[in-house]
Enzyme design. Structure first.
Site, PDB file in Angstrom:
ATOM      1  N   LYS A 263       0.846  -1.203   0.000  1.00 60.96           N
ATOM      2  CA  LYS A 263       0.000   0.000   0.000  1.00 60.96           C
ATOM      3  C   LYS A 263       0.877   1.247   0.000  1.00 60.96           C
ATOM      4  O   LYS A 263       1.662   1.474   0.921  1.00 60.96           O
ATOM      5  CB  LYS A 263      -0.915  -0.007   1.235  1.00 60.96           C
ATOM      6  CG  LYS A 263      -1.728   1.287   1.418  1.00 60.96           C
ATOM      7  CD  LYS A 263      -2.659   1.219   2.636  1.00 60.96           C
ATOM      8  CE  LYS A 263      -3.302   2.578   2.932  1.00 60.96           C
ATOM      9  NZ  LYS A 263      -4.158   2.552   4.143  1.00 60.96           N
ATOM     10  N   ASP A 268      -2.559  10.132   3.781  1.00 56.58           N
ATOM     11  CA  ASP A 268      -3.971   9.756   3.929  1.00 56.58           C
ATOM     12  C   ASP A 268      -4.687  10.775   4.805  1.00 56.58           C
ATOM     13  O   ASP A 268      -4.637  10.707   6.032  1.00 56.58           O
ATOM     14  CB  ASP A 268      -4.070   8.348   4.538  1.00 56.58           C
ATOM     15  CG  ASP A 268      -5.521   7.893   4.688  1.00 56.58           C
ATOM     16  OD1 ASP A 268      -6.422   8.563   4.140  1.00 56.58           O
ATOM     17  OD2 ASP A 268      -5.741   6.851   5.351  1.00 56.58           O
ATOM     18  N   LYS A 275     -10.123  12.848   8.213  1.00 62.08           N
ATOM     19  CA  LYS A 275      -9.648  12.400   9.524  1.00 62.08           C
ATOM     20  C   LYS A 275      -9.606  13.576  10.501  1.00 62.08           C
ATOM     21  O   LYS A 275      -9.434  14.718  10.088  1.00 62.08           O
ATOM     22  CB  LYS A 275      -8.226  11.842   9.389  1.00 62.08           C
ATOM     23  CG  LYS A 275      -8.148  10.476   8.743  1.00 62.08           C
ATOM     24  CD  LYS A 275      -6.711   9.979   8.720  1.00 62.08           C
ATOM     25  CE  LYS A 275      -6.601   8.614   8.067  1.00 62.08           C
ATOM     26  NZ  LYS A 275      -7.309   7.558   8.807  1.00 62.08           N
ATOM     27  N   ASP A 286       1.530   6.196   5.759  1.00 60.80           N
ATOM     28  CA  ASP A 286       0.555   5.289   5.151  1.00 60.80           C
ATOM     29  C   ASP A 286       1.083   4.619   3.878  1.00 60.80           C
ATOM     30  O   ASP A 286       0.353   3.892   3.219  1.00 60.80           O
ATOM     31  CB  ASP A 286      -0.761   6.040   4.877  1.00 60.80           C
ATOM     32  CG  ASP A 286      -1.978   5.137   5.003  1.00 60.80           C
ATOM     33  OD1 ASP A 286      -1.875   4.073   5.635  1.00 60.80           O
ATOM     34  OD2 ASP A 286      -3.040   5.504   4.450  1.00 60.80           O
ATOM     35  N   ASP A 345     -12.218   7.181   3.678  1.00 61.35           N
ATOM     36  CA  ASP A 345     -11.013   6.903   4.472  1.00 61.35           C
ATOM     37  C   ASP A 345     -10.640   5.415   4.428  1.00 61.35           C
ATOM     38  O   ASP A 345      -9.560   5.028   4.866  1.00 61.35           O
ATOM     39  CB  ASP A 345     -11.240   7.360   5.918  1.00 61.35           C
ATOM     40  CG  ASP A 345      -9.939   7.524   6.698  1.00 61.35           C
ATOM     41  OD1 ASP A 345      -8.861   7.461   6.061  1.00 61.35           O
ATOM     42  OD2 ASP A 345     -10.006   7.720   7.922  1.00 61.35           O
ATOM     43  N   GLU A 347      -9.504   3.779   2.052  1.00 59.36           N
ATOM     44  CA  GLU A 347      -8.953   3.887   0.694  1.00 59.36           C
ATOM     45  C   GLU A 347      -7.905   2.836   0.385  1.00 59.36           C
ATOM     46  O   GLU A 347      -7.684   2.505  -0.776  1.00 59.36           O
ATOM     47  CB  GLU A 347      -8.367   5.286   0.490  1.00 59.36           C
ATOM     48  CG  GLU A 347      -6.915   5.484   0.963  1.00 59.36           C
ATOM     49  CD  GLU A 347      -6.716   5.266   2.461  1.00 59.36           C
ATOM     50  OE1 GLU A 347      -7.702   5.347   3.209  1.00 59.36           O
ATOM     51  OE2 GLU A 347      -5.572   4.991   2.872  1.00 59.36           O
ATOM     52  N   ARG A 349      -7.816  -0.380   0.820  1.00 60.26           N
ATOM     53  CA  ARG A 349      -8.363  -1.567   0.154  1.00 60.26           C
ATOM     54  C   ARG A 349      -8.734  -1.260  -1.288  1.00 60.26           C
ATOM     55  O   ARG A 349      -8.735  -2.139  -2.140  1.00 60.26           O
ATOM     56  CB  ARG A 349      -9.552  -2.108   0.960  1.00 60.26           C
ATOM     57  CG  ARG A 349     -10.692  -1.136   1.112  1.00 60.26           C
ATOM     58  CD  ARG A 349     -11.625  -1.484   2.268  1.00 60.26           C
ATOM     59  NE  ARG A 349     -11.096  -1.081   3.571  1.00 60.26           N
ATOM     60  CZ  ARG A 349     -11.698  -1.305   4.731  1.00 60.26           C
ATOM     61  NH1 ARG A 349     -12.862  -1.939   4.761  1.00 60.26           N
ATOM     62  NH2 ARG A 349     -11.154  -0.911   5.869  1.00 60.26           N
TER      63      ARG A 349
HETATM   64  N1  BES Z   1      -4.364   4.321   6.903  1.00 58.91           N
HETATM   65  C1  BES Z   1      -5.540   4.109   7.645  1.00 58.91           C
HETATM   66  C2  BES Z   1      -5.358   3.076   8.756  1.00 58.91           C
HETATM   67  C3  BES Z   1      -4.581   3.531   9.951  1.00 58.91           C
HETATM   68  C4  BES Z   1      -5.116   4.421  10.839  1.00 58.91           C
HETATM   69  C5  BES Z   1      -3.340   2.996  10.196  1.00 58.91           C
HETATM   70  C6  BES Z   1      -4.398   4.797  11.954  1.00 58.91           C
HETATM   71  C7  BES Z   1      -2.627   3.353  11.319  1.00 58.91           C
HETATM   72  C8  BES Z   1      -3.174   4.272  12.201  1.00 58.91           C
HETATM   73  C9  BES Z   1      -6.656   3.605   6.746  1.00 58.91           C
HETATM   74  O1  BES Z   1      -6.643   4.105   5.466  1.00 58.91           O
HETATM   75  C10 BES Z   1      -7.927   4.017   7.369  1.00 58.91           C
HETATM   76  O2  BES Z   1      -8.163   5.189   7.455  1.00 58.91           O
HETATM   77  N2  BES Z   1      -8.729   3.045   7.799  1.00 58.91           N
HETATM   78  C11 BES Z   1      -9.960   3.329   8.446  1.00 58.91           C
HETATM   79  C12 BES Z   1     -10.975   2.362   7.915  1.00 58.91           C
HETATM   80  C13 BES Z   1     -12.376   2.679   8.346  1.00 58.91           C
HETATM   81  C14 BES Z   1     -12.850   3.942   7.688  1.00 58.91           C
HETATM   82  C15 BES Z   1     -13.260   1.514   7.979  1.00 58.91           C
HETATM   83  C16 BES Z   1      -9.757   3.147   9.950  1.00 58.91           C
HETATM   84  O3  BES Z   1      -9.010   2.256  10.341  1.00 58.91           O
HETATM   85  O4  BES Z   1     -10.310   3.944  10.690  1.00 58.91           O
HETATM   86 ZN    ZN Z   2      -4.825   4.715   4.756  1.00 59.00          ZN
HETATM   87 MN    MN Z   3      -7.703   5.951   5.324  1.00 58.87          MN
END
Ligand code: BES
Ligand code: ZN
Ligand code: MN
Length: 492
Positions: A263, A268, A275, A286, A345, A347, A349
């Site tokens: 990834k 992000d 966020k 990220d 968010d 994104e 996947r």
């Molecule tokens: N890059 C983030 C995941 C992340 C967040 C990694 C904090 C490390 C620390 C990912 O893109 C994301 O935002 N995931 C969301 C998914 C949700 C919207 C289903 C998450 O984990 O909140």
């Molecule tokens: Zn992310």
């Molecule tokens: Mn995200």
């Protein structure tokens, strides 16, 4: 910090400092005894005086003379056989203490100490990896140097017996450390430096240096491939997206490659599902999945492993803008499956699913994707293990073992079909989120719908790729895990 092996007996070697292991508060190893004898029993005398603390990694400085002006006695704990953890602590403690001395080179005997359940190769490899971990600095964006230059600059590890084996182990560990350093540098670089284009240029540079094939697809080419999921993430950003492909051929052309997909979200923001502000700077990390697969490629190519390897990095920012994807938008992935983007968010996947479809063209036997995918994985596992998801028990077992062998562990998480139901959408083939319960599992379930035609595993490194707080910075994980996995695949 450079590591090398030498076959001459330690008492005849010259060095600014010797690192001498002490077990159970008193035992010296063979090399330690030889050094002690060459210096009139001074080491044993000091040990008897009882000044060396028992805690693994404690050190005591001994002034010597001649070609070896000093030694550091290093405790490996109070048992006669060290644990893997005390060995690591001892190497760290010893090199830290040696770094405060005015010695540029060290002679280390620490790997002579017996370590429960670990062989000579493990001890050498761990010595190198812990040393290189300690020596890592990220100062390229500071104009004034803040830390002391790294010491010791050179560490010699005396070995007896099958020399070529030991030298090869140290060379391999150094290659892995080079991969780790590269991943840490890329992770630490902020998003205004480390853009998708920068990642592509880094891959091109690495390809020239190591003789790899490289191809970088631009937005037009991704449009032609109908990568609608990936492009839906990129469309809100002014930085053009890239799909980076690196190929290494170390085995016969007919052997199916292993593919690593990383990834590469260079920043992000969450997109329209923005966020919150606190700690948002950490979303420059990220792209640590991308950094780790590039680092693993470096390690594999430097080791000249007899495998074929493909690395694929979907690289883009995730930004809000007038052009950004909106919650509820439905996009068509390269696989043909449609996705309702309920949260922009989620994104990672979306970029990975098209990359997982794209790798099918290389007819890989095994595909591992690596991603800072979900905050939920951090809630589940904390910062110790990466999350491992795979429908394939044999592949999962290989990765679990590789992680344990090299001290970069992962923990298997479920991937049952029951969880797939959370991804149901009334308007598209699936939604891109599955609600709060088991967030890291439903993210993996989403990916599983695209990982078809090969054995597949997914590593969620959200909790392990970087550290927050005072020592904020990329860890370089899971480069050691991936490198070790590739090494075991190369052997069989
Ligand atoms: N890059 C983030 C995941 C992340 C967040 C990694 C904090 C490390 C620390 C990912 O893109 C994301 O935002 N995931 C969301 C998914 C949700 C919207 C289903 C998450 O984990 O909140
Ligand atoms: Zn992310
Ligand atoms: Mn995200």
């Amino acid at each position: 910090m450079q590591f090398s092996t030498r076959t001459s007996p330690p008492e005849r070697m010259r060095a600014g400092c010797a690192l001498v292991p002490v077990l159970a508060g008193k035992e010296l190893t063979d090399g330690g005894k030889a050094l002690d004898a060459a210096h009139g029993g001074r080491l044993a005398k000091l040990i008897r005086a009882g000044d060396l603390q028992a805690k693994a990694g404690s050190t005591l400085l001994v002034q010597l003379d001649g070609t070896l002006p000093r030694a550091l006695l290093v405790s490996l704990g109070d048992a006669r056989e060290a644990s893997a953890k005390s060995y690591g602590d001892a190497v760290r403690g010893a090199l830290e203490a040696a770094g405060k001395l005015a010695a540029d080179d060290a002679l280390s005997l620490l790997h002579e100490a017996p370590v429960a359940g670990r062989d000579a190769a493990w001890k050498l490899r761990t010595h190198v990896l812990v040393g290189r971990q300690l020596a890592y600095r990220f100062e390229q964006l500071k104009t004034a140097r803040e830390t002391q230059p790294v010491r010791p600059k050179r560490v010699v590890l005396p070995v007896s017996g099958e020399v070529s084996g030991a030298a090869a182990v140290v060379a391999q560990a150094s290659a892995i450390a080079n991969g780790v350093d590269m991943a840490r540098d890329l992770g630490n670089l902020p998003a205004n430096h480390c853009t998708p284009g920068f990642l592509a240029d880094t891959a091109k540079k690495m390809a020239r240096e190591l003789g790899l094939k490289v191809e970088v697809l631009g937005v037009r080419q991704m449009q032609a491939l109908k990568m609608g999921a990936l492009l839906s993430v990129a469309q809100g950003s002014d930085q053009p997206a890239r799909l980076i492909v690196l190929r290494y051929q170390g085995a016969g052309a007919k052997e199916p490659p292993i593919a690593l997909v990383g990834k590469g979200i260079t920043f992000d923001t969450g997109g329209i599902s923005l966020k919150p502000a606190p700690e948002m700077d950490e979303m420059k990390f990220d792209m640590c999945g991308a950094a780790s697969v590039l680092g693993a490629m470096r390690a594999a190519a430097e080791m000249k492993l007899k495998i074929n390897l493909v690395v694929v990095v979907p690289a883009t920012e995730n930004m809000p803008s007038g052009r950004a994807t909106k919650p509820g938008d439905i996009v068509a992935s390269m696989s043909g499956q449609t996705v309702e983007v309920l949260n922009t968010d989620a994104e990672g996947r979306l970029v990975l699913c098209d990359a997982l479809t794209y790798v099918q063209r290389f007819a890989p036997g095994t595909v591992i994707d690596v991603a800072t995918l979900t905050g939920a994985c951090v809630i589940a596992l904390g910062h110790h293990h990466s999350g491992l998801f795979s429908p394939n028990d044999a592949l999962a077992a290989e990765l679990l073992q590789a992680g344990r062998d090299i001290g970069d562990t992962c923990w298997r998480m479920p991937l049952d079909d029951e969880y797939q139901e959370q991804l149901k959408s009334p308007f598209a083939d699936m939604a891109n989120i599955g609600g709060r319960p088991a967030g890291s599992v439903t993210a993996a379930c989403f990916l599983s719908r695209f990982a078809k035609g090969y054995d597949w595993a997914h590593l969620d490194i959200a909790g392990t790729a970087w550290k927050s707080g005072a020592n904020k910075g990329a860890s370089g994980r899971p480069v050691p895990l991936l490198a070790h996995f590739l090494m075991t695949r190369a052997r069989s």
